[in-house]
Motif scaffolding. Sequence first.
Motif, PDB file in Angstrom:
ATOM      1  N   LEU A  66      -5.422  47.211  92.280  1.00  0.00           N
ATOM      2  CA  LEU A  66      -6.904  47.475  93.174  1.00  0.00           C
ATOM      3  C   LEU A  66      -6.855  49.101  93.166  1.00  0.00           C
ATOM      4  N   ILE A  67      -7.544  49.668  92.269  1.00  0.00           N
ATOM      5  CA  ILE A  67      -7.106  51.379  92.286  1.00  0.00           C
ATOM      6  C   ILE A  67      -8.498  52.102  92.758  1.00  0.00           C
ATOM      7  N   GLU A 121      -2.829  45.138  99.923  1.00  0.00           N
ATOM      8  CA  GLU A 121      -2.963  46.606 100.174  1.00  0.00           C
ATOM      9  C   GLU A 121      -2.500  47.089 101.432  1.00  0.00           C
TER      10      GLU A 121
END
Length: 258
Positions: free
Chosen positions: A235-236, A170
């Motif tokens: 991964l939202i 991320e």
Amino acid sequence: MNRKYRKTLIAGNWKMNKTATETKEFMTKLKAIMPKGRWCDIALCVPAVSIGTAVRAVRETRIGIGAQNCNANPSGAYTGEISTDMLVDAGCKYVILGHSERRAMGETDGEINAKVHAALNAGLIPIVCVGESLEHRENGITEEWVSMQVKLALKDVDAEKIRKVVIAYEPIWAIGTGRTATPEQAEAVCEHIRAVVRKLYTSKHARAMTILYGGSMNEKNAYELLAQPDIDGGLIGGASLVAEKFVQIIEASNQPIA
Ligand code: PEP
């Protein structure tokens, strides 16, 4: 993604959003529009107070519920903290660890490593977040930085347990900003993470590891990001708060088996 060798995971990180009542409403809606196919695992990491509600709401579905943090200690005088056994007992399957928003609150690599061990010992699947700042990227140290975070997070995790770990790449500059990494940028770092895991363990372990991309992934850009060979899911954050958008991302992960 490479569905021949590893699982695809579409995971939502709700952060500090939705009350338990709103969680129940969301799950009712999600269940009604959930795709029937089983091409990916699905997780929703909800605020701690809503875990019980979420677990009850998704009973008899394939949605797994996760937490967004844990404490590495088994029990004791840690006011406000939650242990891994408590999460398991509440019905959690996953726990997000080392999210950049928690690192920004002072969480260290050592603490993240202790939490990874605690999660694995309790039988939880840790989703370990790593990622560089814009400054790191502009200084050309993205891969170095991310390697360091991966190595520190996985310190002393044995080969048997590594099979349960999910890593989420991320980039901090892409989280909640609407500025997504290009598929090429995201792939380059996810591929690098897999190479780090290969060096730490074996090529078999690296090949089997689920590596996610996170950072403004949405229903519009998901297909292209998920088409990259080393991106095994997402991964939202923001887009996981809207059931229709989350479902479109799940659908975008239904790609041909490589
Ligand atoms: C996140 O919180 O992990 C995240 C990726 O958020 P967003 O999708 O909103 O950028």
